[in-house]
Design an enzyme around this catalytic site. Structure first.
Site, PDB file in Angstrom:
ATOM      1  N   LEU A  87       0.826  -1.213   0.000  1.00 16.80           N
ATOM      2  CA  LEU A  87       0.000   0.000   0.000  1.00 16.80           C
ATOM      3  C   LEU A  87       0.855   1.256   0.000  1.00 16.80           C
ATOM      4  O   LEU A  87       0.441   2.294  -0.504  1.00 16.80           O
ATOM      5  CB  LEU A  87      -0.917   0.011   1.231  1.00 16.80           C
ATOM      6  CG  LEU A  87      -2.006  -1.074   1.293  1.00 16.80           C
ATOM      7  CD1 LEU A  87      -2.717  -1.024   2.629  1.00 16.80           C
ATOM      8  CD2 LEU A  87      -3.004  -0.882   0.156  1.00 16.80           C
ATOM      9  N   GLY A 109       7.419   4.006   3.580  1.00 10.95           N
ATOM     10  CA  GLY A 109       7.804   5.242   4.240  1.00 10.95           C
ATOM     11  C   GLY A 109       9.060   5.057   5.054  1.00 10.95           C
ATOM     12  O   GLY A 109       9.710   3.999   5.032  1.00 10.95           O
ATOM     13  N   GLY A 110       9.407   6.102   5.810  1.00 10.52           N
ATOM     14  CA  GLY A 110      10.622   6.068   6.605  1.00 10.52           C
ATOM     15  C   GLY A 110      10.574   5.062   7.735  1.00 10.52           C
ATOM     16  O   GLY A 110      11.628   4.620   8.220  1.00 10.52           O
ATOM     17  N   VAL A 164       3.913  -0.868   4.241  1.00 10.77           N
ATOM     18  CA  VAL A 164       2.553  -1.269   4.620  1.00 10.77           C
ATOM     19  C   VAL A 164       1.963  -2.140   3.516  1.00 10.77           C
ATOM     20  O   VAL A 164       2.018  -1.784   2.332  1.00 10.77           O
ATOM     21  CB  VAL A 164       1.653  -0.038   4.865  1.00 10.77           C
ATOM     22  CG1 VAL A 164       0.249  -0.479   5.286  1.00 10.77           C
ATOM     23  CG2 VAL A 164       2.264   0.853   5.939  1.00 10.77           C
ATOM     24  N   LYS A 177       1.845  -3.451   8.741  1.00  2.00           N
ATOM     25  CA  LYS A 177       3.058  -2.646   8.601  1.00  2.00           C
ATOM     26  C   LYS A 177       4.270  -3.426   9.070  1.00  2.00           C
ATOM     27  O   LYS A 177       4.341  -3.842  10.227  1.00  2.00           O
ATOM     28  CB  LYS A 177       2.932  -1.349   9.395  1.00  2.00           C
ATOM     29  CG  LYS A 177       4.163  -0.462   9.264  1.00  2.00           C
ATOM     30  CD  LYS A 177       3.977   0.857   9.969  1.00  2.00           C
ATOM     31  CE  LYS A 177       5.211   1.734   9.787  1.00  2.00           C
ATOM     32  NZ  LYS A 177       5.064   3.024  10.468  1.00  2.00           N
ATOM     33  N   ASP A 218       4.957  11.914  13.910  1.00  3.98           N
ATOM     34  CA  ASP A 218       5.114  11.990  12.448  1.00  3.98           C
ATOM     35  C   ASP A 218       3.799  12.413  11.803  1.00  3.98           C
ATOM     36  O   ASP A 218       3.281  11.746  10.907  1.00  3.98           O
ATOM     37  CB  ASP A 218       5.575  10.646  11.898  1.00  3.98           C
ATOM     38  CG  ASP A 218       6.110  10.739  10.462  1.00  3.98           C
ATOM     39  OD1 ASP A 218       6.427  11.868  10.030  1.00  3.98           O
ATOM     40  OD2 ASP A 218       6.204   9.701   9.790  1.00  3.98           O
TER      41      ASP A 218
END
Length: 487
Positions: free
Chosen positions: A168, A171-172, A176, A190, A287
């Protein structure tokens, strides 16, 4: 008449009558009792030796048998008896083969058993390392807690072994995947990236706390998997993407009404205020950004991705963390001091407000130097009274500029360099709620800018109306949040 046994009658070839002959293998006078005697074909010199050499002949009544000598084989009647081939070699070859198979199978079983035990030991070590035992004990002690400790195999099955087609987003803090559990629930799984030692020790505890977060604008955490090197989290799946995609990822992303933008901003602020003020203990998201705000089919905001989250610290030392987050949203004070606080979330939320007001990205490396960072560009425009230049054209023609300026002023306060000058998320949520109600009221839609400015400023003749409006806002705040405000 044939008198002897082992005899038989045959027709006479010389006229009427019959003749008596001894049966085959017998010889003698068939006309007298016992006149036909067995012929020993093996010894009778009248006959050629009936068996092939070196076959052995054995006489039988009316015939004979031929057999090959011991340790030989073949056809003793017409063929040749040959020495038997030794089967020892065959037996040895078969035995060696069987032995090798047994050894290989036994070794494989032993190896698999050892590997299974080793894998189980590794899983157990990771489970303890990530606070799984504490989490498990807490789960047993808390009745009605809807939180699941998933196995690695369950999540592999849910994602088709983490197939890239199910990704999906990346990221950092990790990747996911979309997945489907056995009970048919769609989930977002995740796979986190490496975490530090402090996070490892606190992970189980933090997961338990996050599992108890129950707010309509926070994505639900179903459970986690702790038997892997880096924990995996299992969240509620929200199908309609992120706020970032809504604003920036569509050809007509800017065609979102000002009312919808305020709704999303207000719900996000409420969720963060809940985490900061009403969760026990309080939680700092760490975040906040538009990619971490999911939007459902009713345009309801859902705050997600707690990969950088931390429990509100109880002493000064715990404030210091490894700086993580997304450039463009990061609190400058946090970047300088490495001290993560709730006001760091406030700054990041201020950038999200700017995205909603301008439909510009938090960072745009293709833009002019002074316009690359949205927060800097906005603050400069505000200081030079040029806010109108960076606002999204759609909302300028849709709402009174006074209301838009109220939201812009709130964003400016969130972006203060010194964290103590920023409002709390609770204050931000209350202000957005006030502006939202004004935007829905006929005052915010039908009056002129001068009249609305007078209302907002509390000019003579309108005080009673403003007071009634504020009272209404105060009464509905708690019900709208879904929690009881502290007295």
């Amino acid at each position: 008449m044939c008198v002897s046994s082992n005899s038989k009658c045959v027709d006479s070839s010389n006229g009427p009558g019959y003749l008596c002959n001894c049966s085959r293998g017998y010889d003698g006078n068939p006309y007298v009792p016992d006149g036909c005697q067995d012929v020993n074909e093996c010894d009778d010199t009248r006959f050629k030796y009936p068996c092939s050499v070196p076959g052995t002949c054995v006489n039988t009544a009316g015939g004979f048998l031929c057999s090959c000598p011991d340790k030989t084989t073949g056809n003793a009647y017409t063929g040749t008896c040959e020495a038997k081939k030794s089967l020892l070699g065959v037996y040895m070859a078969v035995g060696v083969s069987v032995g090798l198979v047994v050894v290989v199978v036994a070794t494989s079983c032993a190896y698999m058993f050892h590997q299974k035990r080793s894998l189980a030991a590794v899983k157990q070590r990771y489970f303890r390392q990530h606070g799984g035992l504490l989490l498990f004990e807490e789960m047993k002690s808390k009745q009605g807690l809807s939180f699941t400790l998933f196995t690695k195999e369950e999540l592999e099955e849910a994602t088709d072994k983490f197939d890239e087609r199910n990704v999906l987003g990346k990221g950092g803090n990790g990747t996911v995947y979309k997945g489907a559990l056995k009970d048919k629930r769609l989930v977002a799984i995740k796979k986190c990236k490496l975490i530090n030692e402090r996070q490892e020790k606190e992970f189980g505890k933090e997961m338990l706390i996050l599992s108890q977060v129950n707010h309509r604008s926070v994505v639900r955490l179903y459970g986690c998997c702790l038997e892997v090197e880096v924990p995996m989290l299992v969240y509620q799946f929200i199908p309609n993407g992120t706020l970032y995609q809504l604003i920036h990822g569509r050809p007509h992303g800017s065609r979102i009404s000002f009312t919808t933008r305020l709704k999303i901003a207000h719900e996000t602020a409420e969720a963060l205020a809940y985490l900061h003020s009403w969760a026990s203990p309080p939680i700092i998201h760490g975040d906040v950004k538009s990619p971490n705000i999911l939007i459902d089919e009713d345009y309801t905001a859902k705050v997600a991705d707690f990969g950088a989250s931390a429990l509100a610290p109880t002493d000064e030392d715990q404030f210091v963390t490894f700086v993580q987050g997304t450039y463009g949203y990061l609190d400058p004070e946090y970047m300088q001091t490495s001290k993560l606080t709730s006001k760091s979330d406030v700054y990041s939320f201020g950038v999200v407000l700017l995205e909603l007001l301008t439909c510009k990205k938090a960072m745009n490396l293709q833009a002019l130097e002074e316009e690359k960072k949205l927060s800097s560009h906005f603050l400069l425009a505000m200081s030079e009274n040029r806010l109108d230049e960076i606002l999204d054209e759609q909302i300028k023609g849709e709402q009174s500029i006074e209301l838009i300026e109220q939201v812009a002023e709130l964003a400016k306060q969130c972006l203060e360099m010194a964290s103590e000058k920023r409002p709390s998320m609770r204050e931000v949520a209350e202000e957005l709620d006030r502006v939202r109600k004004l935007s829905q009221h006929p005052w915010g839609q039908e009056t002129s800018d001068e009249e609305l400015k007078a209302l907002l400023a509390g000019s003579p003749g309108t005080c009673s109306e403003i007071e009634l409006s504020n009272a209404y806002v105060s009464m509905t705040d708690s019900a709208y949040l879904g929690v009881q405000s502290p007295r």
